[in-house]
Design an enzyme around this catalytic site. Structure first.
Site, PDB file in Angstrom:
ATOM      1  N   SER A  71      34.568  92.351 143.046  1.00  0.00           N
ATOM      2  CA  SER A  71      33.518  92.180 144.049  1.00  0.00           C
ATOM      3  C   SER A  71      33.244  93.501 144.755  1.00  0.00           C
ATOM      4  O   SER A  71      32.100  93.842 145.047  1.00  0.00           O
ATOM      5  CB  SER A  71      33.927  91.113 145.061  1.00  0.00           C
ATOM      6  OG  SER A  71      34.988  91.583 145.852  1.00  0.00           O
TER       7      SER A  71
ATOM      8  N   ARG B 113      29.543  94.841 144.215  1.00  0.00           N
ATOM      9  CA  ARG B 113      28.698  94.771 145.404  1.00  0.00           C
ATOM     10  C   ARG B 113      27.999  96.114 145.631  1.00  0.00           C
ATOM     11  O   ARG B 113      26.786  96.186 145.790  1.00  0.00           O
ATOM     12  CB  ARG B 113      29.521  94.404 146.631  1.00  0.00           C
ATOM     13  CG  ARG B 113      28.674  94.308 147.892  1.00  0.00           C
ATOM     14  CD  ARG B 113      29.499  94.039 149.120  1.00  0.00           C
ATOM     15  NE  ARG B 113      30.187  92.751 149.014  1.00  0.00           N
ATOM     16  CZ  ARG B 113      31.486  92.614 148.842  1.00  0.00           C
ATOM     17  NH1 ARG B 113      32.255  93.692 148.776  1.00  0.00           N
ATOM     18  NH2 ARG B 113      32.029  91.434 148.743  1.00  0.00           N
TER      19      ARG B 113
ATOM     20  N   ASN C 241      23.994  96.660 144.832  1.00  0.00           N
ATOM     21  CA  ASN C 241      23.088  97.032 145.909  1.00  0.00           C
ATOM     22  C   ASN C 241      22.364  98.336 145.614  1.00  0.00           C
ATOM     23  O   ASN C 241      21.147  98.446 145.788  1.00  0.00           O
ATOM     24  CB  ASN C 241      23.859  97.166 147.219  1.00  0.00           C
ATOM     25  CG  ASN C 241      23.919  95.856 147.956  1.00  0.00           C
ATOM     26  OD1 ASN C 241      22.955  95.451 148.585  1.00  0.00           O
ATOM     27  ND2 ASN C 241      25.045  95.173 147.848  1.00  0.00           N
TER      28      ASN C 241
END
Lengths: 156, 256
Positions: free
Chosen positions: B192, B196, B200
């Protein structure tokens, strides 16, 4: 998403950067910041201490001032009293001295009057004698009339 | 940027999403990711080092003041989350925040600038934002993962760690379930963390590329708001990566 050996290259770079930060960047800056915090804390403490001391000094100053004022008031009162006393003393001395001078002058006057009266008596006696001589137009026997003359003299 | 003789839209997009690769198969390197990240790291950490060398406990200069602000932010976050004694975590968090932030900030550069300049030198593929490369995000998250494992063993010992993995959260009677949960949980962490940041930044870069495909006179209407919004994303992603690293490492220091 193609994972390849770049991952190892990046991991090594990352490790080096972390090591570098941990070794050379983090400690000195952190130390300086803590030092400054300490310094500020010390400064604030010193300021508090200074304020406390100033209050103390002010209090002491007030005490001393009051004390001084009281002392000066006492000294002033004493001086006034002493001055009054001196004036009184001088007055009484002067009074006594004056009385004595007056007394002495009276004595002198009395003495001089006595003297003058004595002289006057004698002169009157002599004058009376000379008058009698003139009136009688002759030599009076002094010896036979001394008693009489003496009586006249003493009754003057 | 789709000119009449230039590439088509899809070619343009693909071109911008292709790394400059050296080598074949797994043992190949993304030169652009490596070079940009290393150069940025050298510049930024060199600057911080130059400040650290002249650091003073007296009145700080503007550079020192700025860096101290950063330090204060990181240090207070570490102190809030992590209660043990560890000289690594705060500098690690600092490094992550600063490095990720600067690499993300490459996104703010107009997307064609670096490839255009480099094309003069015969370099035709260049992805200028290293954090849009999963190699970088995974390299960082796996490094953090290794540290997590290391501290789990160091702080709790082999027995303690094994006991924790077996018995939490349902008690020792359900050991296999606990272990499975633990494995999933621990694998999910680096995954994660990496995805992440990558997701992004990749999406942000993608939007910039799509905006760049528009006619030049409307680009600013979308490009400017997105760039301004992206300033937030850049900082936020760097901050999240840092915070999660601190949280994960403090979790590996504390028993459940």
């Amino acid at each position: 998403m193609n994972i390849n050996a770049t991952l190892f290259g990046q991991a090594i770079t990352f490790a080096i950067l972390v090591w570098f930060t941990m070794k050379f960047v983090w400690p000195p800056i952190m130390k300086a910041m803590q030092e400054r915090a300490q310094r500020i804390a010390d400064g604030l403490a010193a300021a508090d201490e200074g304020r406390r001391k100033f209050t103390q000094a002010e209090q002491l100053f007030q005490e001393k001032l009051t004390e001084g004022k009281q002392q000066s008031a006492v000294i002033l009162a004493q001086a006034h009293k002493r001055g009054d006393e001196m004036i009184e003393e001088a007055k009484s001395t002067a009074r006594v001295e004056g009385g004595r001078i007056i007394e002495a002058a009276r004595h002198e006057i009395a003495r001089e009057r006595e003297q003058v009266r004595e002289q006057l008596k004698q002169q009157v006696a002599a004058l009376a004698l000379a008058g009698a001589e003139q009136i009688l137009m002759r030599e009076v026997d002094r010896k036979s009339h001394d008693d009489l003359l003496g009586k006249i003299g003493s009754s003057l | 940027m789709a000119t009449e003789t230039g590439p088509t839209s899809s070619e343009y997009i693909v071109h911008h999403l292709t790394n400059n690769v050296v080598g074949e198969g797994f043992w190949s390197l993304h030169i652009d990711t490596l070079v940009v990240s290393i150069v940025l790291g050298a510049v930024v950490f060199g600057l911080m080092y130059s400040v650290a060398r002249k650091v003073t406990a007296g009145v700080p200069g503007p550079a020192q003041n700025f860096i101290e602000m950063l330090f204060d932010m990181v240090d207070s976050q570490v102190k809030v989350v992590f209660h043990g004694k560890n000289d690594l975590i705060a500098p690690l968090a600092m490094t992550i925040f600063v490095w990720v932030f600067t690499m993300n900030a490459m996104d703010i550069l107009p997307i064609d600038v670096l490839p255009w300049v480099l094309s003069w030198f015969g370099i035709h593929y260049f992805k200028s934002v290293p954090t849009t490369d999963p190699n970088l995000t995974f390299a960082m998250s796996l490094s953090v993962f290794c540290l997590m494992i290391y501290y789990n063993f160091k702080v709790k010992g082999v027995g303690g760690f094994a006991h924790e993995a077996m018995s939490a959260p349902f008690g020792i009677k359900l050991a296999p379930v606990n272990l499975l949960f633990r494995i999933i949980e621990d694998i999910a962490k680096p995954l994660s963390l990496a995805l992440r940041l990558f997701g992004n930044m990749y999406a942000g870069e993608m939007v910039f590329i799509l905006i760049a495909l528009l006619p030049f006179y409307v680009q600013w209407m979308l490009g400017a708001p997105w760039a301004i919004f992206h300033i937030l994303i850049i900082t936020l992603q760097a901050y999240i990566f840092m915070m999660l690293t601190i949280v994960y490492l403090s979790m590996s220091h504390e028993s459940h």
